[in-house]
Design a protein around this motif. Sequence first.
Motif, PDB file in Angstrom:
ATOM      1  N   LEU A 106     -12.782  -0.916  35.583  1.00 46.38           N
ATOM      2  CA  LEU A 106     -12.726  -0.066  36.770  1.00 46.38           C
ATOM      3  C   LEU A 106     -13.594  -0.579  37.923  1.00 46.38           C
ATOM      4  N   GLY A 107     -14.332  -1.662  37.680  1.00 47.30           N
ATOM      5  CA  GLY A 107     -15.150  -2.236  38.731  1.00 47.30           C
ATOM      6  C   GLY A 107     -16.502  -1.576  38.909  1.00 47.30           C
ATOM      7  N   LEU A 108     -16.946  -0.799  37.919  1.00 48.99           N
ATOM      8  CA  LEU A 108     -18.264  -0.178  38.009  1.00 48.99           C
ATOM      9  C   LEU A 108     -19.374  -1.159  37.643  1.00 48.99           C
ATOM     10  N   LYS A 109     -19.017  -2.201  36.924  1.00 47.05           N
ATOM     11  CA  LYS A 109     -19.966  -3.262  36.597  1.00 47.05           C
ATOM     12  C   LYS A 109     -19.165  -4.557  36.492  1.00 47.05           C
ATOM     13  N   PRO A 110     -19.751  -5.684  36.874  1.00 44.76           N
ATOM     14  CA  PRO A 110     -18.976  -6.929  36.872  1.00 44.76           C
ATOM     15  C   PRO A 110     -18.767  -7.530  35.494  1.00 44.76           C
ATOM     16  N   ALA A 111     -19.637  -7.206  34.543  1.00 43.19           N
ATOM     17  CA  ALA A 111     -19.521  -7.830  33.227  1.00 43.19           C
ATOM     18  C   ALA A 111     -20.228  -6.992  32.172  1.00 43.19           C
ATOM     19  N   LEU A 112     -19.830  -7.204  30.943  1.00 47.38           N
ATOM     20  CA  LEU A 112     -20.470  -6.607  29.777  1.00 47.38           C
ATOM     21  C   LEU A 112     -20.957  -7.728  28.878  1.00 47.38           C
ATOM     22  N   LEU A 113     -22.244  -7.712  28.539  1.00 49.99           N
ATOM     23  CA  LEU A 113     -22.772  -8.635  27.538  1.00 49.99           C
ATOM     24  C   LEU A 113     -22.521  -8.004  26.187  1.00 49.99           C
ATOM     25  N   TYR A 114     -21.605  -8.579  25.408  1.00 53.58           N
ATOM     26  CA  TYR A 114     -21.164  -7.940  24.168  1.00 53.58           C
ATOM     27  C   TYR A 114     -22.166  -8.194  23.050  1.00 53.58           C
ATOM     28  N   ASP A 115     -22.786  -7.121  22.564  1.00 56.52           N
ATOM     29  CA  ASP A 115     -23.735  -7.249  21.460  1.00 56.52           C
ATOM     30  C   ASP A 115     -23.590  -6.092  20.478  1.00 56.52           C
ATOM     31  N   SER A 116     -22.387  -5.490  20.435  1.00 52.80           N
ATOM     32  CA  SER A 116     -22.180  -4.339  19.556  1.00 52.80           C
ATOM     33  C   SER A 116     -22.147  -4.733  18.088  1.00 52.80           C
ATOM     34  N   ASN A 117     -21.608  -5.898  17.800  1.00 52.68           N
ATOM     35  CA  ASN A 117     -21.641  -6.448  16.441  1.00 52.68           C
ATOM     36  C   ASN A 117     -21.456  -7.958  16.571  1.00 52.68           C
ATOM     37  N   ALA A 118     -21.176  -8.625  15.483  1.00 58.74           N
ATOM     38  CA  ALA A 118     -21.134 -10.089  15.506  1.00 58.74           C
ATOM     39  C   ALA A 118     -19.740 -10.640  15.780  1.00 58.74           C
ATOM     40  N   ALA A 119     -18.866  -9.853  16.384  1.00 57.63           N
ATOM     41  CA  ALA A 119     -17.532 -10.351  16.733  1.00 57.63           C
ATOM     42  C   ALA A 119     -17.661 -11.551  17.673  1.00 57.63           C
ATOM     43  N   CYS A 120     -16.819 -12.563  17.471  1.00 56.87           N
ATOM     44  CA  CYS A 120     -16.909 -13.783  18.270  1.00 56.87           C
ATOM     45  C   CYS A 120     -16.099 -13.640  19.560  1.00 56.87           C
ATOM     46  N   ALA A 121     -16.223 -14.656  20.410  1.00 59.57           N
ATOM     47  CA  ALA A 121     -15.543 -14.622  21.708  1.00 59.57           C
ATOM     48  C   ALA A 121     -14.027 -14.545  21.544  1.00 59.57           C
ATOM     49  N   GLU A 122     -13.484 -15.256  20.569  1.00 56.18           N
ATOM     50  CA  GLU A 122     -12.034 -15.245  20.353  1.00 56.18           C
ATOM     51  C   GLU A 122     -11.551 -13.851  19.941  1.00 56.18           C
ATOM     52  N   GLN A 123     -12.347 -13.134  19.165  1.00 62.82           N
ATOM     53  CA  GLN A 123     -11.986 -11.773  18.787  1.00 62.82           C
ATOM     54  C   GLN A 123     -11.988 -10.853  20.009  1.00 62.82           C
ATOM     55  N   LEU A 124     -12.980 -11.016  20.873  1.00 62.57           N
ATOM     56  CA  LEU A 124     -13.012 -10.236  22.115  1.00 62.57           C
ATOM     57  C   LEU A 124     -11.800 -10.531  22.973  1.00 62.57           C
ATOM     58  N   GLN A 125     -11.382 -11.794  23.000  1.00 58.44           N
ATOM     59  CA  GLN A 125     -10.197 -12.174  23.770  1.00 58.44           C
ATOM     60  C   GLN A 125      -8.962 -11.439  23.236  1.00 58.44           C
TER      61      GLN A 125
END
Length: 263
Positions: A43-62
Amino acid sequence: MMMSSADIFISTAQKFLCCGNKKKRLPRSQCLDIAAQILAVDLGLKPALLYDSNAACAEQLQQYVTSLKEAGLLSTSLQIFSIDGNTLVVNSELMKSQLAELLQKKSFIIVDVCPLREQPNISGLECRTEDMVKDILEFLCKMDTHSVCVVGEELYGQWNLCTLFGILLGYPASYWFDQTQGFENCLNMTPLMVNKVWVCWQTSDKRHYSCIYSFSVPEMLWSDMYSHIEQWTEALKEKFGKQSVLTELSFLKETVILPYVTL
C-alpha cells in the motif's frame, strides 16, 4: 464456501514460508502479522520489509508474494532483495521514488554512534551516504523484476549496512558506525527514544494489530531531530489516509536504557 482474504494470506504463508519441519505450519497469528507487514509495503506505507519472521529463504518469499499477486491480494509487484544474507520485500517503485527524493533534498539524518565517541552525535557523512544511496538506486533500476535480486559483496562491501537498512526501511534517521573498526557502538546505557507505529488489519473475524515501524533515536538528540521526525510522521499520516485496508494508525514513544545495544 469462498475463502476470505485473510484465509488466503494464511494458507499461502503456510504453504510457502514453512522451513525445517515441513509438517509444522506457521501459527495463524504469525501469518496474519506477515500479511499486515506485506500489505503495508504493498500500500506504500513503507518502502520495504526486512523479513525476519522465521528462517524462510528469499526464494520462498518470492513464491509467497507471487502467489498473493496472482490471487489478486496485492496491487503491486513486490520484489525480493537479498543482501549479505538479509532478505527484504521491496515496493521498488516507491523505493526508487523515495531514494531519488533523498538525493534531491539531501535530507539525510545520520547518527554517528562509533564506540570511541563519548555520546552519539548527528554525523557529517552526507557525501558518503549520498554515494551509497546512488549505488543502491542504480542497482534497483537494473533489477530483474521476475527473480530474487542479490546484491554482490563487491557492492555491499563498500556500504555501511546499518545505515543502508535504516534508509531502505524508510526510517527518518539511521545509525552509522565505522564498521572497519568493528561493530560496537556508544549506545550502551544511553537513553533511547523508541518510536513505534501500529496499524490494525480488520479480518473477517477479528482485528489484528501489527507494528509496521520501530526505530530509536538517542534521547539527547531528540530536540535536534524533532522537526524532521514530525515531517516524516505527517507524510506517513497522509499516505495512510489514501488507503482503507489498514486502520487505526497510532504512534507510540517510550524511553529505554539498555546495557547493550546491537545494531
